[in-house]
Design a protein around this motif. Structure first.
Motif, PDB file in Angstrom:
ATOM      1  N   SER A 233       0.825  -1.211   0.000  1.00  0.00           N
ATOM      2  CA  SER A 233       0.000   0.000   0.000  1.00  0.00           C
ATOM      3  C   SER A 233       0.861   1.263   0.000  1.00  0.00           C
ATOM      4  O   SER A 233       0.553   2.239  -0.696  1.00  0.00           O
ATOM      5  CB  SER A 233      -0.930  -0.007   1.218  1.00  0.00           C
ATOM      6  N   VAL A 234       1.957   1.256   0.771  1.00  0.00           N
ATOM      7  CA  VAL A 234       2.850   2.422   0.790  1.00  0.00           C
ATOM      8  C   VAL A 234       3.487   2.642  -0.576  1.00  0.00           C
ATOM      9  O   VAL A 234       3.568   3.774  -1.080  1.00  0.00           O
ATOM     10  CB  VAL A 234       3.927   2.246   1.882  1.00  0.00           C
ATOM     11  N   ILE A 235       3.920   1.569  -1.210  1.00  0.00           N
ATOM     12  CA  ILE A 235       4.546   1.690  -2.531  1.00  0.00           C
ATOM     13  C   ILE A 235       3.547   2.218  -3.554  1.00  0.00           C
ATOM     14  O   ILE A 235       3.863   3.115  -4.356  1.00  0.00           O
ATOM     15  CB  ILE A 235       5.120   0.328  -2.964  1.00  0.00           C
ATOM     16  N   LEU A 236       2.323   1.685  -3.532  1.00  0.00           N
ATOM     17  CA  LEU A 236       1.307   2.146  -4.480  1.00  0.00           C
ATOM     18  C   LEU A 236       0.951   3.614  -4.245  1.00  0.00           C
ATOM     19  O   LEU A 236       0.744   4.380  -5.203  1.00  0.00           O
ATOM     20  CB  LEU A 236       0.062   1.272  -4.373  1.00  0.00           C
ATOM     21  N   THR A 237       0.864   4.010  -2.960  1.00  0.00           N
ATOM     22  CA  THR A 237       0.565   5.418  -2.655  1.00  0.00           C
ATOM     23  C   THR A 237       1.661   6.344  -3.163  1.00  0.00           C
ATOM     24  O   THR A 237       1.389   7.395  -3.758  1.00  0.00           O
ATOM     25  CB  THR A 237       0.385   5.597  -1.142  1.00  0.00           C
ATOM     26  N   LEU A 239       3.737   5.746  -5.592  1.00  0.00           N
ATOM     27  CA  LEU A 239       3.682   5.755  -7.048  1.00  0.00           C
ATOM     28  C   LEU A 239       2.580   6.695  -7.551  1.00  0.00           C
ATOM     29  O   LEU A 239       2.780   7.462  -8.503  1.00  0.00           O
ATOM     30  CB  LEU A 239       3.464   4.338  -7.577  1.00  0.00           C
ATOM     31  N   PHE A 240       1.409   6.620  -6.888  1.00  0.00           N
ATOM     32  CA  PHE A 240       0.291   7.482  -7.295  1.00  0.00           C
ATOM     33  C   PHE A 240       0.647   8.955  -7.096  1.00  0.00           C
ATOM     34  O   PHE A 240       0.406   9.796  -7.982  1.00  0.00           O
ATOM     35  CB  PHE A 240      -0.948   7.110  -6.495  1.00  0.00           C
ATOM     36  N   SER A 245       2.139  14.257  -9.184  1.00  0.00           N
ATOM     37  CA  SER A 245       3.058  15.404  -9.152  1.00  0.00           C
ATOM     38  C   SER A 245       3.680  15.652 -10.516  1.00  0.00           C
ATOM     39  O   SER A 245       3.840  16.820 -10.924  1.00  0.00           O
ATOM     40  CB  SER A 245       4.144  15.164  -8.104  1.00  0.00           C
ATOM     41  N   VAL A 246       3.986  14.608 -11.232  1.00  0.00           N
ATOM     42  CA  VAL A 246       4.551  14.782 -12.577  1.00  0.00           C
ATOM     43  C   VAL A 246       3.522  15.430 -13.508  1.00  0.00           C
ATOM     44  O   VAL A 246       3.835  16.345 -14.281  1.00  0.00           O
ATOM     45  CB  VAL A 246       5.027  13.433 -13.135  1.00  0.00           C
TER      46      VAL A 246
END
Length: 338
Positions: A233-237, A239-240, A245-246
């Motif tokens: 969940s932390v990794i997906l957050t 990434l999102f 931001s990009v």
């Protein structure tokens, strides 16, 4: 210097004992020299790696134990065949033999020489061959359940390092149902295998079959890393948030570039419009001069027209002389000053 000679002597003796006399096909061999190396537990004899001692002569091997064998070149006509299902190739690689039932003799760690039990699906694992296992040179079934008496097989392997130091490795095997159970040395009964992080003394005690140097069961080398749901969940957050931001950054950068280009276009069109108006004004003024009567005054927005005589007087030039024809004679002219 003496230590170096001792190491070299030990290494040469080890090579000689392990490899035998390397006698080719047709050579004379001693059947009593057929043996298992006590250090490496490999089969050795007087014959070379492509022959076996049959009676007192070295004959070509009649089978092989591995599909890929470095002893033979690709396309070699002397490559012995693999044994079909229901048969096995012994360590001497003499010829194929039928598999053996429980209680019969088998060679060291050759589980493939034993017949699988009827319910082999329940006891099959990477520690046996279809539920069958060879322990203490005897075929058995690896299907002993929790709390039942078990059989332990202990094998010590020795080798020499590049510096001449002797290395040892002890392998423990049992007939408990793997990988969930193992044979406890103290009680000689099957017990539950330990999970990662539990204290251990041997690899066989761990469910991962890897007892680390700290005396704890560890994840085996080469196993894939397992992440917790929280980590996912932390990794997906992250990434999102990174993607958002990009996108936002690209939006603002594009907006600034668009506004800058709009300002440049507006400035360009204003300059072009001003230039166009100036050209039209010049053309209109020129057309007005050509078409207006001589009595009509010049437009106030233009520079007033000055006669040639006034210009000459302003510049201090002498007056111009105009020659006009005389009234008395048609062939003579009278100059007049202007």
């Amino acid at each position: 210097m003496a230590t170096l000679h001792n190491i070299l002597a030990i290494f040469l003796v080890y090579i000689f004992v392990s490899q035998g006399q390397d006698i080719p096909q047709g050579g004379t061999c001693n059947p009593s020299a057929n043996r298992v190396d006590p250090a490496t537990h490999r089969w050795v004899s007087d014959c070379n790696s492509k022959t076996f001692c049959d009676g007192e002569l070295c004959q070509l091997k009649g089978c092989r134990t591995h599909e890929l064998d470095s002893r033979y070149d690709q396309g070699d006509v002397l490559i012995p065949p693999l044994c079909p299902q229901g048969q096995f190739c012994p360590d001497a690689e003499s010829h194929c033999q039928p598999v053996r039932g429980a209680g019969n003799h088998c060679e060291l760690n050759r589980d493939d020489q034993c017949i699988s039990p009827p319910n082999w699906q329940q006891s099959q694992s990477s520690m046996n061959n279809g539920g069958a296992i060879c322990l203490n040179f005897q075929c058995m079934f690896a299907n002993v359940s929790l709390g039942q008496p078990c059989v332990m097989d202990t094998t010590l392997y020795l080798a020499l390092s590049s510096t001449g130091r002797q290395l040892s490795n002890t392998i423990y095997r049992d007939n408990c149902m793997a990988p969930g159970l193992y044979c406890d040395l103290k009680s000689s009964t099957c017990a539950f295998a330990k999970l990662v992080g539990a204290s251990c003394a041997r690899d066989i005690e761990c469910r991962s079959y890897n007892c680390g140097l700290r005396g704890l069961c560890e994840v085996p080398p080469g196993s894939p890393v397992e992440l917790s749901p929280l980590t996912y969940s932390v990794i997906l957050t992250l990434l999102f948030l990174g993607i958002v931001s990009v996108i936002v950054s690209l939006y603002f950068i594009h907006s600034r570039q668009r506004i800058k280009r709009q300002k440049e276009f507006k400035k360009y069109f204003r300059e072009q419009t001003s230039f166009r108006d100036s050209i039209i004004s010049l053309h209109s003024a020129a057309r007005f001069r050509r078409t207006r009567p001589s009595s009509q005054p010049s437009p106030p927005e233009h520079v007033p027209l000055v006669s040639v005589a006034e210009n000459r007087q302003r510049l201090g030039a002498p007056p111009a002389i105009r020659v006009q024809p005389s009234s008395n004679s048609g062939s003579s002219y009278t100059p007049t000053l202007h």
